[in-house]
Write an enzyme that holds these catalytic residues in place. Structure first.
Site, PDB file in Angstrom:
ATOM      1  N   TRP A 102       0.827  -1.208   0.000  1.00  0.00           N
ATOM      2  CA  TRP A 102       0.000   0.000   0.000  1.00  0.00           C
ATOM      3  C   TRP A 102       0.860   1.256   0.000  1.00  0.00           C
ATOM      4  CZ3 TRP A 102      -4.371  -0.988  -1.907  1.00  0.00           C
ATOM      5  CH2 TRP A 102      -5.072  -2.156  -1.590  1.00  0.00           C
ATOM      6  N   ASP A 173      -1.442   6.651   6.638  1.00  0.00           N
ATOM      7  CA  ASP A 173      -2.496   5.753   6.159  1.00  0.00           C
ATOM      8  C   ASP A 173      -2.765   4.742   7.277  1.00  0.00           C
ATOM      9  OD1 ASP A 173      -4.097   3.834   5.002  1.00  0.00           O
ATOM     10  OD2 ASP A 173      -2.748   3.398   3.321  1.00  0.00           O
ATOM     11  N   LYS A 197     -12.088  -1.810   7.072  1.00  0.00           N
ATOM     12  CA  LYS A 197     -11.344  -2.753   7.918  1.00  0.00           C
ATOM     13  C   LYS A 197     -11.752  -2.611   9.384  1.00  0.00           C
ATOM     14  CE  LYS A 197      -8.280  -3.074   4.233  1.00  0.00           C
ATOM     15  NZ  LYS A 197      -7.547  -2.218   3.323  1.00  0.00           N
TER      16      LYS A 197
HETATM   17  C1  LIG Z   1      -7.030  -1.710   2.239  1.00  0.00           C
HETATM   18  C2  LIG Z   1      -5.973  -0.691   2.301  1.00  0.00           C
HETATM   19  C3  LIG Z   1      -5.892   0.347   1.363  1.00  0.00           C
HETATM   20  C4  LIG Z   1      -6.819   0.443   0.160  1.00  0.00           C
HETATM   21  O1  LIG Z   1      -8.052   0.835   0.545  1.00  0.00           O
HETATM   22  P1  LIG Z   1      -9.231   1.135  -0.534  1.00  0.00           P
HETATM   23  O2  LIG Z   1     -10.269   1.725   0.353  1.00  0.00           O
HETATM   24  O3  LIG Z   1      -9.601  -0.172  -1.139  1.00  0.00           O
HETATM   25  O4  LIG Z   1      -8.701   2.082  -1.518  1.00  0.00           O
HETATM   26  C5  LIG Z   1      -4.913   1.299   1.522  1.00  0.00           C
HETATM   27  N1  LIG Z   1      -4.056   1.244   2.546  1.00  0.00           N
HETATM   28  C6  LIG Z   1      -4.086   0.258   3.463  1.00  0.00           C
HETATM   29  C7  LIG Z   1      -3.105   0.249   4.570  1.00  0.00           C
HETATM   30  C8  LIG Z   1      -5.051  -0.743   3.363  1.00  0.00           C
HETATM   31  O5  LIG Z   1      -5.081  -1.720   4.269  1.00  0.00           O
END
Ligand SMILES: *Cc1c(COP(=O)(O)O)cnc(C)c1O
Length: 362
Positions: A102, A173, A197
Site C-alpha cells: 500500500w 495511512d 477494515k
Molecule cells: C485496504 C488498504 C488500502 C486500500 O483501501 P481502498 O479503500 O480499497 O482504496 C490502503 N491502505 C491500506 C493500509 C489498506 O489496508
C-alpha cells in the site's frame, strides 16, 4: 444466530451488536417509517448521526478543534492521489516511508503529481518483512510531509511507535489499524483510512486533518479533489455515503461502550498474544519471521511447511467456518485479519483449530 469467524482482510467483520441494531432500524429509523438510507443527507435525522460520528471520532482520538474530520469517497486509494495533489507543488517535495504494497501505491501516485522521495524502504527481493528503525530514515527537514503506513495489511507488520520527523508533519495511512489502540498524534498532520477494515462497511473514507495543513492545501484543484471543499462543507458538499457513515457511527458507539481505545488495545493485545504464541509454540510448524516488535496485531501472517499444507489449512479452516484466512495473492501463506470486531473467544477457537491441524498433519 450462526455468525462465522470472519477473518477477511477487508471488507471485514463488524461487531454483531452493531449489525443487530442496524437490522432493527432498517425499515423504520426512530419512528420515521423510513430507513436512514432512504433519508435525505440534509435531514435533521441524518445530520445528527453525521455530527455525532465526527464528535465521537475526535473524542476517541483526543483531538481538539484544531482538527477537521472528513468523510470522503474513493477509498484510501483516492487519498494516495489527493494527498500529493493538495500538498505538493513545483517547489517542494514529500518523503515516503515504504513498508509494503500500500505504501508503494501511495508513492506511485505522489510521483505522478510531484517530487516524492523514498525516506526508507524495507523491500527485499520484492517483499517486505520488517519496518525501518529511526536511524534508517533519510528525512528531508524541508519536506511538505512524510507519508507512513501504520499497519501493513498484506505483510503483517505494524508500527508500535511512529518515527520522529522533526517539524515535518506526518501523513499516515491508518486504513487497517485505526482506532485499534491509543496513538500519539504529536506531529501528525493527516490521518486517512478506508472504513472497511476497522470502522464500518466499504464506501466511506475517513480523513482527519490538522487545520494548519488545510490552510496549506493547493488552490486551483477540481472542486471535489480539494480538501478545502469538504472541510468547509462539513463533508456535505455533495451527497455523502450516508448509510456507511451511519454504520461507522454505530461502530464508534460500540468502541466507546467497550472501553474506548484502551479497551480495544487490551482486546487486540490479548488476541495477538494468543495467535503469536500458537505460532511460536508450534515447534516450527507455523512460521512468522517478523521481528516481535514489528508484528501486526491486526493482520497475522504465517506459513506452514508446504504450499500444499497451506491449501489444506485454508480448506479445512473454511469448513470450520474460519473465513478469509488465505494469504494475499501476492505472497501466499495464511493471513488471519483480526481487527477490533474479532473477539478473544473467536481467536481462541482459531488457535485450537491450528493446534489440531498441526497435530493431524505433521
Ligand atoms: C485496504 C488498504 C488500502 C486500500 O483501501 P481502498 O479503500 O480499497 O482504496 C490502503 N491502505 C491500506 C493500509 C489498506 O489496508
Amino acid at each position: 444466530m450462526n455468525r462465522s469467524h470472519n477473518y477477511y482482510a477487508g471488507p471485514a467483520a463488524m461487531p454483531t451488536e452493531v449489525m443487530l441494531e442496524a437490522q432493527a432500524e432498517l425499515l423504520d429509523y426512530k419512528g420515521t417509517g423510513m430507513s436512514i438510507m432512504e433519508t435525505s443527507h440534509r435531514s435533521k435525522e441524518y445530520d445528527a448521526i453525521h455530527c455525532e460520528a465526527i464528535e465521537m471520532l475526535k473524542s476517541l482520538l483526543g483531538l481538539g478543534d484544531d482538527y477537521s474530520v472528513m468523510f470522503l469517497q474513493g477509498g484510501a486509494s483516492m487519498q494516495f492521489a489527493m494527498i500529493p495533489m493538495n500538498f505538493l507543488n513545483a517547489n517542494n517535495s514529500a518523503d515516503y516511508i515504504t513498508t509494503g504494497a500500500w505504501s508503494k501505491k501511495a508513492l506511485k501516485e505522489a510521483k505522478i503529481i510531484g517530487n516524492a522521495k523514498v525516506a526508507a524502504s524495507t523491500e527485499v527481493d520484492g517483499v517486505f518483512t520488517s519496518l525501518p528503525k529511526q536511524t534508517d530514515l533519510t528525512l528531508d527537514p524541508n519536506a511538505a510531509y512524510c507519508h507512513l503506513t501504520s499497519n501493513n495489511t498484506i505483510y503483517g507488520t505494524q508500527f508500535s511507535k511512529f518515527p520522529t520527523t522533526g517539524n515535518v508533519p506526518m501523513v499516515i495511512d491508518m486504513s487497517s489499524d485505526i482506532l485499534s489502540k491509543p496513538v500519539d498524534l504529536t506531529n501528525v498532520g493527516v490521518i486517512y483510512a478506508g472504513a472497511q477494515k476497522n470502522l464500518g462497511p466499504a464506501g466511506v473514507t475517513l480523513v482527519i486533518m490538522r487545520k494548519d495543513m488545510l490552510e496549506k492545501c493547493n488552490d486551483g484543484l477540481p472542486t471535489m479533489l480539494s480538501y478545502k471543499t469538504h472541510a468547509e462543507a462539513n463533508s456535505l458538499f455533495n451527497t455523502c455515503p450516508t448509510f456507511p457513515i451511519y454504520m461507522v457511527n454505530k461502530v464508534l458507539h460500540w468502541i466507546i461502550n467497550n472501553g474506548g481505545l484502551e479497551g480495544m488495545a487490551k482486546r487486540n493485545e490479548a488476541k495477538g498474544k494468543l495467535i503469536y504464541n500458537a505460532i511460536d509454540g508450534s515447534g516450527g510448524y507455523y512460521v512468522n519471521k517478523i521481528a516481535a516488535e514489528d508484528r501486526s496485531l491486526m493482520n497475522v501472517v504465517f506459513n506452514l511447511p508446504t504450499a500444499e499444507l497451506e491449501a489444506k489449512f485454508v480448506k479445512e479452516a473454511t469448513a470450520a467456518r474460519f473465513f478469509g484466512v488465505k494469504g494475499h495473492r501476492s505472497i501466499g501463506g495464511i493471513r488471519a485479519s483480526i481487527y477490533n470486531a474479532a473477539s478473544v473467544e473467536s481467536v481462541t477457537a482459531f488457535t485450537e483449530f491450528m493446534a489440531q491441524f498441526a497435530a493431524k498433519n505433521s
